[in-house]
Design a protein around this motif. Structure first.
Motif, PDB file in Angstrom:
ATOM      1  N   TRP A 197      -9.430   2.614   7.175  1.00 28.63           N
ATOM      2  CA  TRP A 197      -8.655   3.807   7.515  1.00 28.63           C
ATOM      3  C   TRP A 197      -8.617   4.014   9.030  1.00 28.63           C
ATOM      4  O   TRP A 197      -9.634   3.844   9.710  1.00 28.63           O
ATOM      5  CB  TRP A 197      -9.279   5.039   6.871  1.00 28.63           C
ATOM      6  N   CYS A 239      -4.804   6.177  -1.121  1.00 33.87           N
ATOM      7  CA  CYS A 239      -4.122   4.919  -0.825  1.00 33.87           C
ATOM      8  C   CYS A 239      -4.213   4.033  -2.061  1.00 33.87           C
ATOM      9  O   CYS A 239      -5.313   3.795  -2.571  1.00 33.87           O
ATOM     10  CB  CYS A 239      -4.778   4.246   0.376  1.00 33.87           C
ATOM     11  N   ALA A 252      -3.153   0.334  -3.832  1.00 35.73           N
ATOM     12  CA  ALA A 252      -2.734  -1.050  -3.581  1.00 35.73           C
ATOM     13  C   ALA A 252      -2.049  -1.617  -4.814  1.00 35.73           C
ATOM     14  O   ALA A 252      -2.447  -1.330  -5.946  1.00 35.73           O
ATOM     15  CB  ALA A 252      -3.941  -1.892  -3.207  1.00 35.73           C
ATOM     16  N   LEU A 265       0.846  -1.191   0.000  1.00 35.82           N
ATOM     17  CA  LEU A 265       0.000   0.000   0.000  1.00 35.82           C
ATOM     18  C   LEU A 265       0.887   1.248   0.000  1.00 35.82           C
ATOM     19  O   LEU A 265       1.819   1.337   0.804  1.00 35.82           O
ATOM     20  CB  LEU A 265      -0.911   0.025   1.217  1.00 35.82           C
ATOM     21  N   THR A 321     -13.785   0.365   2.933  1.00 36.68           N
ATOM     22  CA  THR A 321     -13.732   1.475   1.974  1.00 36.68           C
ATOM     23  C   THR A 321     -14.587   2.677   2.365  1.00 36.68           C
ATOM     24  O   THR A 321     -14.115   3.811   2.319  1.00 36.68           O
ATOM     25  CB  THR A 321     -14.144   1.001   0.567  1.00 36.68           C
ATOM     26  N   CYS A 327      -3.910   3.671   5.938  1.00 40.75           N
ATOM     27  CA  CYS A 327      -4.813   2.709   5.319  1.00 40.75           C
ATOM     28  C   CYS A 327      -4.317   1.295   5.650  1.00 40.75           C
ATOM     29  O   CYS A 327      -3.138   1.102   5.988  1.00 40.75           O
ATOM     30  CB  CYS A 327      -4.938   2.922   3.817  1.00 40.75           C
ATOM     31  N   HIS A 328      -5.213   0.332   5.536  1.00 43.24           N
ATOM     32  CA  HIS A 328      -4.930  -1.048   5.950  1.00 43.24           C
ATOM     33  C   HIS A 328      -5.757  -1.973   5.080  1.00 43.24           C
ATOM     34  O   HIS A 328      -6.956  -1.763   4.933  1.00 43.24           O
ATOM     35  CB  HIS A 328      -5.303  -1.197   7.434  1.00 43.24           C
ATOM     36  N   GLN A 329      -5.099  -2.984   4.474  1.00 43.38           N
ATOM     37  CA  GLN A 329      -5.846  -3.916   3.650  1.00 43.38           C
ATOM     38  C   GLN A 329      -5.943  -5.273   4.332  1.00 43.38           C
ATOM     39  O   GLN A 329      -4.964  -5.778   4.889  1.00 43.38           O
ATOM     40  CB  GLN A 329      -5.232  -4.035   2.237  1.00 43.38           C
ATOM     41  N   LEU A 352     -10.532  -2.387   2.506  1.00 46.65           N
ATOM     42  CA  LEU A 352      -9.584  -1.328   2.821  1.00 46.65           C
ATOM     43  C   LEU A 352     -10.182  -0.490   3.947  1.00 46.65           C
ATOM     44  O   LEU A 352     -11.346  -0.093   3.886  1.00 46.65           O
ATOM     45  CB  LEU A 352      -9.330  -0.470   1.569  1.00 46.65           C
TER      46      LEU A 352
END
Lengths: 107, 118
Positions: free
Chosen positions: A35, A23, A25, A4, A51, A88-90, A33
């Motif tokens: 936040w 963000c 990917a 990311l 999202t 951000c984090h997936q 995704l």
């Protein structure tokens, strides 16, 4: 591993301005995704999940959009208390990963 | 009120071991996955490991696979992270966080600091 990237790295903003953080990917992650906001010396706080889903107690000026590989966090009408780092984090693909963060400073 | 309280951090030499704990309250413990996320001083967040609500499924970052073991005791409402063969690059604030597997992390503890240094 899905990488990311976030832009910008840093933004200095005047109160009441609108802030947009992007963000990206390295592969499609659908809408998995999330936040987070982290203020100095505090734990991260979830702002938006999947999202665009809002979180109870989070001000409505925070919103999210996107899909696939490009996502945005928007802060409408920035307030002084919004000075923080945003990540951000997936969770769409193992290993789960975080973006490097965007620091928002108040002018 | 959901609360997560980490403990067990400290100073350890390279090659040593530590066990972190995270005591949880305020929700039905085995309904949720739990996670460890770390943050090196002045750096960003790094996902470390996750465990499913029943404890049968575990996941690790490549950087800790084979050295760290995540576990949970559902009778004690406690999450653990056994950290072996510690390296200097493991130095970080370790957070436990509640979530669902492949989902967002909705509650975080305050973190426990691990320092690996000779």
């Amino acid at each position: 591993e899905i990488v990311l990237t976030q832009s910008p790295d840093f933004q200095s903003v005047t109160p009441k301005e609108k802030v947009t953080i992007t963000c990206r990917a390295s592969q499609s992650i659908g809408r998995s995704l999330h936040w987070y906001q982290q203020k100095p010396d505090q734990s991260p706080k979830l702002l938006i999940k999947y999202t665009s889903q809002s979180i109870p107690g989070v001000p409505s000026r925070f919103s999210g959009s996107g899909s696939g590989t490009v996502f945005t966090l928007t802060i409408n009408t920035l307030e002084a208390e919004d000075a923080a780092a945003y990540y951000c984090h997936q969770s769409g693909s193992l290993p789960f990963t975080f973006g490097p963060g965007t620091k928002v400073d108040i002018k | 009120e959901v609360q997560l309280l980490e403990s067990g951090g400290g100073l350890e030499q390279p090659g040593g071991s530590l066990r972190l704990s995270c005591a949880v309250s305020g929700f039905t413990f085995n309904d949720y996955a739990l996670n460890w996320v770390r943050q090196a001083p002045g750096r960003g967040l790094e996902w470390v490991s996750s465990i499913s609500g029943g404890g049968e499924d575990t996941y690790y970052a490549d950087s800790v696979k084979g050295r760290f073991t995540i576990s949970r005791d559902n009778s004690k409402n406690t999450l653990y992270l056994q950290m072996n063969t510690l390296r200097a690059e493991d130095t970080a604030l370790y957070y436990c966080a509640r979530g669902v597997i492949r989902g967002a992390l909705d509650y975080w503890g305050q973190g426990t600091l691990v320092t690996v240094s000779s």
